[in-house]
Design an enzyme around this catalytic site. Structure first.
Site, PDB file in Angstrom:
ATOM      1  N   HIS A   1      -7.982  -5.201  -0.300  1.00 14.72           N
ATOM      2  CA  HIS A   1      -6.813  -4.434   0.088  1.00 14.72           C
ATOM      3  C   HIS A   1      -6.331  -4.890   1.466  1.00 14.72           C
ATOM      4  O   HIS A   1      -7.124  -5.162   2.362  1.00 14.72           O
ATOM      5  CB  HIS A   1      -7.168  -2.943   0.137  1.00 14.72           C
TER       6      HIS A   1
ATOM      7  N   ASP B   1      -9.811  -4.124  -4.837  1.00 14.91           N
ATOM      8  CA  ASP B   1      -9.130  -2.984  -4.229  1.00 14.91           C
ATOM      9  C   ASP B   1      -9.245  -1.772  -5.142  1.00 14.91           C
ATOM     10  O   ASP B   1      -8.997  -1.869  -6.347  1.00 14.91           O
ATOM     11  CB  ASP B   1      -7.661  -3.353  -4.012  1.00 14.91           C
TER      12      ASP B   1
ATOM     13  N   SER C   1       0.825  -1.195   0.000  1.00 13.52           N
ATOM     14  CA  SER C   1       0.000   0.000   0.000  1.00 13.52           C
ATOM     15  C   SER C   1       0.872   1.263   0.000  1.00 13.52           C
ATOM     16  O   SER C   1       1.652   1.466  -0.928  1.00 13.52           O
ATOM     17  CB  SER C   1      -0.962  -0.041   1.188  1.00 13.52           C
TER      18      SER C   1
END
Length: 319
Positions: free
Chosen positions: A282, A252, A152
Site C-alpha cells: 500500500h 495491500d 487510497s
C-alpha cells in the site's frame, strides 16, 4: 509467500501508533520526510473558492519537465482522510507530472477530525466541478482532458465525486484513475468479506487497526460509514461512471475491495481496467522513481492516458 520474504516485508509495517491520538505527529513526520531531500519541481499554488463561499480550497499545480499531452490530472491524496496534504505529497505529485507528461493539480482538502465527513469530500467535489465546467482554468482545452486521480482515501474521494456529479446532473469526468482505493466500510478480519483484509491487515504498510482509526476520525457515526458517499461499493447505482483505471497492490489489505469495486463498475456497464501490481505494498505511489512497483504503475497509467511507445518515451526513459 516465502516466510523469509514475509518477515522482511513486516519491517515496513505501519508504525504502531494510536492514530486517534497521534495523527498530528504523523502529519508532521510526513512533511519532514517529504522535504528530505528537497524535490525539484515546477509548481504554483492556487486557491479555489468553495461552493458555499465560506473558505478557499488550496491547490498546487505541478508542471512536468516536458509536457507530453493536454490531460490535467486532478489529484486527491491519500492518508485516511486524516493525514497527508500538499506538502507531504509534493514529491509524489512532482513524479506524477514528470512520468506522465501531464499537469497535475493536487487538492489540499480539509482533514478529519477537525473537519469530519463530508467536509473533505465537499472540497474535492467543488474543485472537480469547477475544473470540469471551466477546464481552461487548469490549462486544459476542454473537459474531456480533466482526469480525476486519487490514491487510497483519495481514490475513495475520486469515486464518490464521480458518483455525486452524475447524481446531481452535472458534467462528469470522462476518465478516472484510482490507486488502491478504499471502497468498503468493514476492515475487521472477523467480519470483512475480503480475504486481503485477513491476509494482509497485520504485517505490512497499512493495518486493519489503522484503517479503523481513520474511519472513526473521518465518520464518527458508525451507521454513516455504510453510506455510498463513504463506502462507494455500497452504491446501488454505479451506472454512468467515467472510464476507469483501477490499480491495486498485491500485499495491500485494500486489494480485494478495490478489485470488487472495479467488477461492480463493469457490471453496471462502465469501461474498467483493473491492474494488480505484484509484490507491491500500500502507498507505493510515493516510492522513489527507481521503484519497480512505481514504474509498472506508470507504464499502465500512461497506456490508459493514450500514450504509446512510438509517440512518447516509456517511464523508464524519463528522469
Amino acid at each position: 509467500m516465502n516466510p523469509l520474504f514475509r518477515a522482511v516485508l513486516s519491517l515496513f509495517a505501519a508504525p504502531r501508533v494510536n492514530m486517534r491520538e497521534d495523527y498530528e505527529k504523523v502529519r508532521r513526520r510526513q512533511r519532514r520526510l517529504a522535504a528530505l531531500p528537497a524535490p525539484r519541481y515546477q509548481a504554483s499554488d492556487w486557491q479555489v473558492p468553495s461552493d458555499d463561499g465560506d473558505h478557499r480550497v488550496p491547490a498546487r499545480i505541478f508542471s512536468p519537465k516536458k509536457r507530453l499531452r493536454d490531460d490535467v490530472l486532478v489529484f486527491f491524496h491519500g492518508g485516511g482522510w486524516v493525514t497527508g496534504d500538499i506538502e507531504s505529497y509534493t514529491p509524489a505529485c512532482a513524479t506524477m507530472a514528470d512520468l506522465t507528461g501531464c499537469t497535475v493539480i493536487s487538492v489540499d482538502y480539509r482533514l478529519a477530525p477537525e473537519h469530519p465527513f463530508p467536509a473533505g469530500l465537499q472540497d474535492c467535489f467543488d474543485v472537480a466541478r469547477l475544473l470540469l465546467e471551466k477546464p481552461w482554468l487548469a490549462g486544459a482545452p476542454d473537459a474531456s482532458k480533466i482526469v480525476l486521480v486519487g490514491d487510497s482515501a483519495g481514490g475513495n474521494l475520486a469515486a464518490v465525486v464521480s458518483l455525486l456529479l452524475r447524481e446531481r446532473g452535472q458534467r462528469g469526468a470522462t476518465r478516472q484513475i484510482r490507486l488502491y482505493p478504499v471502497a468498503h466500510w468493514d476492515h475487521d478480519p472477523a467480519s470483512s468479506p475480503f480475504a486481503s483484509v485477513r491476509n494482509h491487515g497485520e504485517d505490512y504498510r497499512l493495518t486493519n487497526a489503522e484503517v479503523q482509526d481513520y474511519f472513526e476520525l473521518y465518520v464518527p457515526d458508525p451507521e454513516k460509514r455504510r453510506d455510498r458517499l463513504v463506502a462507494p461499493l455500497m452504491a446501488e447505482d454505479l451506472s454512468g461512471q467515467p472510464r476507469t483505471l483501477l490499480i491495486t497492490a498485491e500485499l495491500d489489505l485494500l486489494r480485494d475491495e478495490g478489485e470488487a469495486y472495479g467488477r461492480a463498475l463493469e457490471a453496471a456497464g462502465n469501461a474498467v481496467q483493473v491492474h494488480r501490481v505484484d509484490g507491491a505494498l500500500h502507498g507505493f505511489i510515493a516510492l522513489p522513481r527507481f521503484s519497480r512497483s512505481l514504474r509498472e504503475a506508470y507504464e499502465v497509467i500512461n497506456a490508459f492516458l493514450g500514450d504509446t511507445a512510438a509517440e512518447h518515451p516509456s517511464p523508464q526513459g524519463l528522469p
